[in-house]
Design a protein around this motif. Sequence first.
Motif, PDB file in Angstrom:
ATOM      1  N   VAL A 108       0.859  -1.235  -0.081  1.00  0.00           N
ATOM      2  CA  VAL A 108       0.139  -0.013  -0.083  1.00  0.00           C
ATOM      3  C   VAL A 108       0.767   1.218   0.055  1.00  0.00           C
ATOM      4  O   VAL A 108       0.540   2.382   0.325  1.00  0.00           O
ATOM      5  N   GLN A 109       2.134   1.117  -0.247  1.00  0.00           N
ATOM      6  CA  GLN A 109       3.174   2.278  -0.338  1.00  0.00           C
ATOM      7  C   GLN A 109       3.120   3.197   0.936  1.00  0.00           C
ATOM      8  O   GLN A 109       2.691   4.386   0.741  1.00  0.00           O
ATOM      9  N   ALA A 110       3.416   2.477   1.966  1.00  0.00           N
ATOM     10  CA  ALA A 110       3.611   3.251   3.182  1.00  0.00           C
ATOM     11  C   ALA A 110       4.799   3.330   3.708  1.00  0.00           C
ATOM     12  O   ALA A 110       5.748   2.580   3.470  1.00  0.00           O
ATOM     13  N   ARG A 111       5.026   4.498   4.398  1.00  0.00           N
ATOM     14  CA  ARG A 111       6.314   4.916   4.869  1.00  0.00           C
ATOM     15  C   ARG A 111       6.777   4.011   6.027  1.00  0.00           C
ATOM     16  O   ARG A 111       8.042   3.352   6.085  1.00  0.00           O
ATOM     17  N   TYR A 112       5.814   3.713   6.912  1.00  0.00           N
ATOM     18  CA  TYR A 112       6.138   2.843   8.016  1.00  0.00           C
ATOM     19  C   TYR A 112       4.925   1.714   8.152  1.00  0.00           C
ATOM     20  O   TYR A 112       4.001   1.903   7.777  1.00  0.00           O
ATOM     21  N   GLY A 113       5.502   0.553   8.956  1.00  0.00           N
ATOM     22  CA  GLY A 113       4.552  -0.597   9.070  1.00  0.00           C
ATOM     23  C   GLY A 113       4.796  -1.291  10.482  1.00  0.00           C
ATOM     24  O   GLY A 113       6.200  -1.175  10.930  1.00  0.00           O
ATOM     25  N   ALA A 114       4.010  -1.719  10.836  1.00  0.00           N
ATOM     26  CA  ALA A 114       4.037  -2.461  12.449  1.00  0.00           C
ATOM     27  C   ALA A 114       3.147  -3.701  12.599  1.00  0.00           C
ATOM     28  O   ALA A 114       2.154  -3.724  11.769  1.00  0.00           O
ATOM     29  N   LEU A 115       3.713  -4.534  13.259  1.00  0.00           N
ATOM     30  CA  LEU A 115       2.694  -5.965  13.149  1.00  0.00           C
ATOM     31  C   LEU A 115       2.790  -6.234  14.850  1.00  0.00           C
ATOM     32  O   LEU A 115       4.003  -6.378  15.436  1.00  0.00           O
ATOM     33  N   ALA A 116       1.537  -6.158  15.598  1.00  0.00           N
ATOM     34  CA  ALA A 116       1.671  -6.401  17.000  1.00  0.00           C
ATOM     35  C   ALA A 116       0.898  -7.690  17.097  1.00  0.00           C
ATOM     36  O   ALA A 116      -0.145  -7.912  16.792  1.00  0.00           O
ATOM     37  N   VAL A 117       1.712  -8.631  17.992  1.00  0.00           N
ATOM     38  CA  VAL A 117       1.225 -10.100  18.079  1.00  0.00           C
ATOM     39  C   VAL A 117       0.772  -9.852  19.647  1.00  0.00           C
ATOM     40  O   VAL A 117       1.571  -9.452  20.711  1.00  0.00           O
ATOM     41  N   MET A 118      -0.499 -10.153  20.032  1.00  0.00           N
ATOM     42  CA  MET A 118      -0.892 -10.001  21.439  1.00  0.00           C
ATOM     43  C   MET A 118      -0.748 -11.243  22.235  1.00  0.00           C
ATOM     44  O   MET A 118      -0.624 -12.062  21.582  1.00  0.00           O
ATOM     45  N   GLY A 119      -0.692 -11.023  23.544  1.00  0.00           N
ATOM     46  CA  GLY A 119      -0.194 -11.836  24.281  1.00  0.00           C
ATOM     47  C   GLY A 119      -1.423 -12.888  24.880  1.00  0.00           C
ATOM     48  O   GLY A 119      -2.379 -12.601  24.159  1.00  0.00           O
ATOM     49  N   GLY A 120      -1.378 -13.932  25.628  1.00  0.00           N
ATOM     50  CA  GLY A 120      -2.494 -14.721  26.202  1.00  0.00           C
ATOM     51  C   GLY A 120      -3.727 -13.911  26.621  1.00  0.00           C
ATOM     52  O   GLY A 120      -4.547 -14.454  26.489  1.00  0.00           O
ATOM     53  N   ASP A 121      -3.237 -12.937  27.333  1.00  0.00           N
ATOM     54  CA  ASP A 121      -4.372 -12.199  28.049  1.00  0.00           C
ATOM     55  C   ASP A 121      -5.191 -11.376  27.024  1.00  0.00           C
ATOM     56  O   ASP A 121      -6.230 -10.942  27.509  1.00  0.00           O
ATOM     57  N   GLY A 122      -4.715 -11.025  25.843  1.00  0.00           N
ATOM     58  CA  GLY A 122      -5.559 -10.519  24.893  1.00  0.00           C
ATOM     59  C   GLY A 122      -5.330  -9.031  24.997  1.00  0.00           C
ATOM     60  O   GLY A 122      -5.957  -8.026  24.280  1.00  0.00           O
ATOM     61  N   GLN A 123      -4.585  -8.737  26.088  1.00  0.00           N
ATOM     62  CA  GLN A 123      -4.370  -7.123  26.123  1.00  0.00           C
ATOM     63  C   GLN A 123      -3.156  -6.645  25.938  1.00  0.00           C
ATOM     64  O   GLN A 123      -3.017  -5.287  25.573  1.00  0.00           O
TER      65      GLN A 123
END
Length: 458
Positions: A108-123
């Motif tokens: 999508v031609q973005a300058r920055y990207g990030a991926l967050a993997v959530m923990g077991g508590d979902g928070q």
Amino acid sequence: MNPIDTRSLRWLGVIVPLLSWAIWTVIRSLIWHQPFSPIATLVELLIIAVGATLFANWVATNLERGEAEVRRRSEHLEALRQAGLSLTTELDIANVLQQVVDQSRALVQARYGALAVMGGDGQTVEQFYTSGISKEVHSQLPGAPEGLGILGALHRDGRSIRIADISADPRAIGFPEGHPPMRTMVGVPIASKGKYYGNLYLTDKRIMLPSGGVIDGEFTQEDQDLLAMFAIQAAIAIENAHLYRENQQIAVLRERERIGMDLHDGVIQSIYAIGLLLDDARHRIDTAPEQTRAGISAAINSLNEVIADIRSYIQHLRPQRFQGRSIKQGLEALTQELRTDTLLTVDLQVDDQAATVCTARQADEFLHIAQEALANVRKHAGASAVKLQFGFEDGLLQLAIHDNGAGMDPTQVRRSQGNGLRNMRSRARALHGEFRMETAPGAGAKLFVTAPIEKRDA
């Protein structure tokens, strides 16, 4: 599909109506003998020419726009297909997650990207992968975000979001110190078959101009839809990587069970029988010395057979210790074990980029070489410190191990027929690389293993 020649279409849109009008004018004059008026004829000609030109341009412009839209969507779908295919070639979960954020940013031609993997508590955010942020800037950040603000809203709602101005959004809580400024944003959840893996965030849309320049823009609904489709493929790739890792763990457990059964039914039973022989000899040592002597001889012969059996078993056994571990994880485990079991000072240095390009097959060979080398240091070197380095050397991957021990005569290294050095040389050949050892009495030893970078399967 061949592109439409809109230039010719424009000309035809003008010429055909004018020819039709000219034929009609001639027919009127010759058949119906209508009087010819130059002024009226000129007015008709101008009206038809202007109308035909406007209509032809309108049709051609709309066709060009439609063709450009079809071409753009085809390019997006092809990029989506290529991005999805690239994910299927990787099975290491960490590499898959990094590829997801890298590919989505390009998509999508973005300058920055990030991926967050959530923990077991979902928070809380358990793992956080970024793309487009330099190592220097990344090192200044306080760590993974806490899943609050806009990032938390995406996780709580479970729906895609698109924001034109982050600072103006009421859910925003600001950026930590050292964080690069960001304005626009699009985010989608990564989920498959009801299983939620994390969230994908892209910020600062970049629009490529025909002139080759780049300007900042806003993410579109098409960008959001395209990212949502990619997120589905990413979820499938992540699930495959998880399944692969689970299968590797199952294989390790099965191998352990097989080894345990083999040892129990073979070696342990033999050792138990030898124990009975020695116990019997202990009770007869005073009353029947000759029989005792014969019993001890039999026990020694049995022990020799057990030793030969174990040696043969080891030589034909394929080790599973390092399966599923990266080169960095394996070296960290080996050095930690060495620190725990000895008083050696151990220094480990791993180049992250070299560790990334090192394939699983290469990591397995490198780690077994390191294991054998460290075992030799512990048994024979009499060293107080050892240093391990893994990185690049002249474009090749290199494992280097230095110790400050007693060293040895170099001729002994060349003439050695022991299994240790022979196995290390053999593993270096399996890497299509080179094994080299530098040592001298009282000068410690330096071991180098180099190997070319392997291409991952496409």
